[in-house]
Design a protein around this motif. Structure first.
Motif, short mmCIF file in Angstrom:
data_model
loop_
_atom_site.label_atom_id
_atom_site.label_comp_id
_atom_site.label_asym_id
_atom_site.label_seq_id
_atom_site.Cartn_x
_atom_site.Cartn_y
_atom_site.Cartn_z
N TRP A 104 -5.65 -9.89 17.54
CA TRP A 104 -5.00 -9.22 16.41
C TRP A 104 -6.02 -9.10 15.28
O TRP A 104 -6.04 -9.88 14.34
N LYS A 105 -6.88 -8.11 15.41
CA LYS A 105 -7.98 -7.91 14.46
C LYS A 105 -7.92 -6.51 13.87
O LYS A 105 -7.60 -5.55 14.57
N GLY A 106 -8.24 -6.39 12.59
CA GLY A 106 -8.29 -5.09 11.94
C GLY A 106 -7.25 -4.97 10.85
O GLY A 106 -6.36 -5.81 10.71
N PRO A 107 -7.36 -3.93 10.02
CA PRO A 107 -6.49 -3.80 8.85
C PRO A 107 -5.01 -3.74 9.19
O PRO A 107 -4.17 -4.22 8.42
N GLU A 108 -4.66 -3.15 10.33
CA GLU A 108 -3.25 -3.09 10.70
C GLU A 108 -2.68 -4.47 11.03
O GLU A 108 -1.46 -4.68 11.03
N PHE A 109 -3.59 -5.44 11.28
CA PHE A 109 -3.18 -6.81 11.57
C PHE A 109 -3.45 -7.76 10.40
O PHE A 109 -3.28 -8.96 10.53
N GLY A 110 -3.91 -7.21 9.28
CA GLY A 110 -4.07 -8.02 8.08
C GLY A 110 -5.45 -8.62 7.89
O GLY A 110 -5.59 -9.59 7.13
N SER A 111 -6.48 -8.04 8.52
CA SER A 111 -7.84 -8.55 8.31
C SER A 111 -8.83 -7.40 8.22
O SER A 111 -8.80 -6.47 9.03
N GLN A 112 -9.70 -7.47 7.21
CA GLN A 112 -10.70 -6.43 6.99
C GLN A 112 -11.77 -6.96 6.05
O GLN A 112 -11.48 -7.72 5.13
N GLY A 113 -13.02 -6.56 6.32
CA GLY A 113 -14.12 -6.99 5.48
C GLY A 113 -13.99 -6.49 4.05
O GLY A 113 -13.39 -5.45 3.78
N ARG A 114 -14.55 -7.27 3.12
CA ARG A 114 -14.64 -6.95 1.69
C ARG A 114 -13.29 -7.00 0.95
O ARG A 114 -13.24 -6.65 -0.23
N MET A 115 -12.24 -7.44 1.61
CA MET A 115 -10.93 -7.44 0.97
C MET A 115 -10.68 -8.74 0.19
O MET A 115 -11.28 -9.77 0.46
#
Length: 294
Positions: A104-115
């Motif tokens: 569960w990786k990526g912005p749709e799963f609540g994780s993203q660089g620089r956030m």
């Protein structure tokens, strides 16, 4: 009259003593480590009683230190040199967590660089609606050091956590790692997360404290003593950029004691696995036995 005066003095003295004792007790309670290990269990059981989603869903909310596949994903594939307690925890997690949650990786799963936690604050309703996780691990703060003050960071973190709890999602909070050039502010942000976990009775991964405990004097891969190394391939717990956990190839997906002193992602994986397993064991209802079981 004199007797009455002395009686009043005695009563006043007793009242002051009781106030001091109460303040001391409150301060002592406030200074206790999170739960003495288990204070969060009852509160998280109560949170889970409100959960109406799929068993075994596990979200990881965070920035580049979370979206990286060096975090969590590799535990699925034959980790090396795992100690007995970790082997037991891994078996418990694999038996409970949904298989797709390893990735569960990526912005749709609540994780993203620089956030930062501002991003989480803006999107948490969408994540909860789409993912509806049974348990969520959350670590924001490294990017926040450059753009948020402590008050905003703490307030927004509390609000994101509360939305998860209201949804019936158990939250595992994590402190951020120390950061080159901003060690003092990172420590203050870590203290804020400890305070939130203590006051809201949440399970806590104290990643910041673990790094400083294992490498108190040389955790920072950006210092001159590690100038012969590059990128993540630094034999201490923070990479050459002074920001991200290290991931030296010699200790990739390795969980020996030596690796836990030299690979920052291995250390985070170990801590996350152990805490999630503890939540499964102590706060979640046991999986029903098959009907034909003896």
């Amino acid at each position: 009259m004199t007797r009455l005066f002395h009686s009043c003095l005695m009563l006043a003295s007793v009242a002051v003593s009781l106030l001091i004792a109460a303040d001391s007790a409150a301060l002592a309670a406030e200074s206790q480590p999170v739960g003495g290990g288990d204070a969060w269990v009852a509160s998280m059981k109560a949170v889970h009683d409100k959960f109406h989603g799929q068993r075994g869903t596990f979200a990881q909310f965070g920035d580049s230190i979370t979206v990286s596949r060096a975090f969590w994903f590799g535990l699925k594939y034959a980790p090396k040199n795992i100690p007995p307690e970790m082997a037991q925890a891994l078996g418990l997690v694999k038996g409970h967590m949904r298989e797709d949650c390893w990735d569960w990786k990526g912005p749709e799963f609540g994780s993203q660089g620089r956030m930062t936690v501002r991003w989480a604050h803006q999107n948490i309703d969408t994540w909860l609606r789409n993912l509806n996780p049974e348990v969520a691990l959350m670590m924001f703060g490294t990017n926040d050091l450059g753009s948020l003050d402590l008050a905003e960071y703490e307030t927004k973190t509390r609000q994101v956590v509360q939305k998860c709890l209201d949804n019936g999602t158990i939250v595992i909070l994590s402190t951020i790692p120390p950061k080159h050039g901003q060690a003092e502010k990172a420590a203050a942000f870590a203290d804020a997360v400890r305070r939130i976990a203590r006051q809201m009775r949440l399970p806590l991964i104290d990643y910041h404290a673990e790094i400083l405990n294992r490498r108190p004097d040389d955790w920072d891969g950006a210092t001159d003593q590690f100038r012969q190394y590059q990128g993540y391939d630094v034999p201490t717990l923070i990479a050459r950029d002074g920001v991200h956990p290290s991931n030296p190839q010699a200790y990739a997906n390795d969980y020996s004691d030596e690796a836990l002193h030299k690979n920052g992602f291995s250390l985070r994986n170990y801590l996350a696995l152990m805490k999630y397993a503890e939540v499964i064991d102590k706060a979640l209802p046991k999986k029903p036995a098959p009907k034909d079981a003896p």
